[in-house]
Design a protein around this motif. Structure first.
Motif, PDB file in Angstrom:
ATOM      1  N   PRO A   1     -56.970  15.877  17.991  1.00 43.07           N
ATOM      2  CA  PRO A   1     -57.381  17.216  17.542  1.00 43.07           C
ATOM      3  C   PRO A   1     -58.585  17.749  18.321  1.00 43.07           C
TER       4      PRO A   1
ATOM      5  N   PHE B   1     -57.351  19.124  21.518  1.00 43.69           N
ATOM      6  CA  PHE B   1     -56.621  20.373  21.247  1.00 43.69           C
ATOM      7  C   PHE B   1     -57.589  21.542  21.115  1.00 43.69           C
TER       8      PHE B   1
ATOM      9  N   THR C   1     -57.955  24.538  23.952  1.00 45.66           N
ATOM     10  CA  THR C   1     -57.553  25.863  23.478  1.00 45.66           C
ATOM     11  C   THR C   1     -58.684  26.869  23.626  1.00 45.66           C
TER      12      THR C   1
ATOM     13  N   THR D   1     -53.087  22.268  26.887  1.00 44.38           N
ATOM     14  CA  THR D   1     -53.116  22.736  25.501  1.00 44.38           C
ATOM     15  C   THR D   1     -51.715  22.755  24.904  1.00 44.38           C
ATOM     16  N   LEU D   2     -50.738  23.259  25.666  1.00 40.51           N
ATOM     17  CA  LEU D   2     -49.346  23.306  25.183  1.00 40.51           C
ATOM     18  C   LEU D   2     -48.803  21.899  24.939  1.00 40.51           C
TER      19      LEU D   2
ATOM     20  N   THR E   1     -50.313  20.592  21.783  1.00 39.64           N
ATOM     21  CA  THR E   1     -49.740  21.366  20.675  1.00 39.64           C
ATOM     22  C   THR E   1     -48.359  20.843  20.307  1.00 39.64           C
TER      23      THR E   1
ATOM     24  N   LEU F   1     -48.617  17.546  18.480  1.00 35.26           N
ATOM     25  CA  LEU F   1     -49.057  17.732  17.101  1.00 35.26           C
ATOM     26  C   LEU F   1     -47.944  18.311  16.233  1.00 35.26           C
ATOM     27  N   LEU F   2     -47.134  19.221  16.806  1.00 36.99           N
ATOM     28  CA  LEU F   2     -46.008  19.802  16.068  1.00 36.99           C
ATOM     29  C   LEU F   2     -44.943  18.750  15.760  1.00 36.99           C
TER      30      LEU F   2
ATOM     31  N   PHE G   1     -50.017  19.641  12.102  1.00 33.64           N
ATOM     32  CA  PHE G   1     -50.624  20.941  11.816  1.00 33.64           C
ATOM     33  C   PHE G   1     -50.538  21.245  10.325  1.00 33.64           C
TER      34      PHE G   1
END
Length: 304
Positions: free
Chosen positions: A35, A38, A42, A185-186, A189, A192-193, A198
């Motif tokens: 995190p 991230f 971001t 970042t992607l 992300t 994490l998804l 999230f």
């Protein structure tokens, strides 16, 4: 001219000090490494995008470039994840001294991409680094996991730097940084998804964490990068190399002041750290002398 050089030399030291402070912020921020990366990436993308808009810079990059930046963006994200993991499971001093092995990894990786022979001196210096790490590893067994994480981070950081050495010949440094951070970042992300991490609580951070993340992403990432590119126009490679090698020293001194006893290590650690950091500084000096000799030969070579 002299005043301009002094100003940029002081700016360079400020940037190196800021980079050293990155590790301190990583230890102060209470959230886990993934995190943390991230939020860092971001916010940094947002800040650099605003810089592009303010300076009216173009975002345009060809498809081949985007593919390269996608790959290296994933590398830099993974590099930072292991870096912050190393700090979380050990401490700032252990993580940064181990990260100093980057020069050794670079000496092995660089010849592959730049198609040159591996130099015996680089291998010798690399063996001295391993000796220093062995001393630390042997007497600081409670930090073994942190050392392993930092070694992985160091290797990935070296790979990332070598690849950027190729990219900078064709692409603008600002755009390289922007797209690598964006793709990094992607990547985080998507991770994490996929892992359903999230949630509302994910973004419900302590006020102090938000403050530290803001400083980390704006000052230590976006600002430091832009300034580091700027000073290269005024300072010699020797000055930049030697000053950059002061980063772990700055950070370890800062950590001792901020974290106190947590950062105090036994005498064997400082022996190993002295060997590692000494080799890093020596490597910078020798590389610069070699570059100066090469330039002198080219100047003396008669034109056809």
């Amino acid at each position: 001219m002299q005043e301009s050089r002094l100003k940029n030399y002081l700016l360079l030291h400020l940037v190196v000090f800021i980079w050293g402070f990155t590790a301190i912020l990583g230890a102060l921020i209470t959230i886990d490494a993934i995190p943390l990366v991230f939020f860092r990436m971001t916010l940094a993308v947002v800040f650099i995008a605003l810089y592009f808009i303010f300076k009216k810079k173009s975002f345009k990059v060809d498809k081949k470039g985007l593919t390269k930046f996608l790959f290296t963006g994933i590398i830099i994200a993974t590099h930072w994840i292991f870096f912050f993991k190393a700090i979380k499971v050990s401490n700032v001093s252990v993580a940064l001294v181990t990260m100093s092995t980057a020069a050794f990894f670079t000496s092995l990786i660089e010849p592959i991409f730049f198609k040159r022979k591996i130099k015996a001196l680089e291998i010798l210096l690399g063996l001295l680094v391993i000796l220093g790490l062995y001393i630390i590893f042997n007497f600081e067994s409670e930090y073994k996991l942190g050392i392993i994480y930092a070694l992985i981070s160091s290797f990935l950081g070296s790979l990332f730097s070598v690849l950027n050495g190729l990219f900078i010949k064709k692409y603008d440094a600002n755009r390289i940084s922007f797209y690598q951070l964006l793709f990094g970042t992607l990547f985080v992300t998507i991770y994490l998804l996929v892992n359903n991490q999230f949630s509302i609580s994910f973004f419900d951070l302590k006020q102090s964490d938000w403050i530290y993340l803001f400083i980390l992403s704006s000052v230590c990432t976006a600002y430091a990068f832009i300034i580091s590119v700027q000073v290269m126009k005024y300072l010699s490679p020797y000055t930049v190399i030697i000053t950059n090698n002061l980063e772990p020293i700055y950070a370890i001194i800062l950590a001792l002041f901020i974290f106190g006893d947590k950062e105090k290590m036994n005498s064997e650690f400082y022996l190993g750290a002295t060997i590692v950091l000494g080799v890093v500084l020596l490597n910078g000096i020798l590389k610069n002398k070699s570059a100066i000799k090469q330039k002198a030969k080219l100047r003396l070579k008669p034109k056809k």
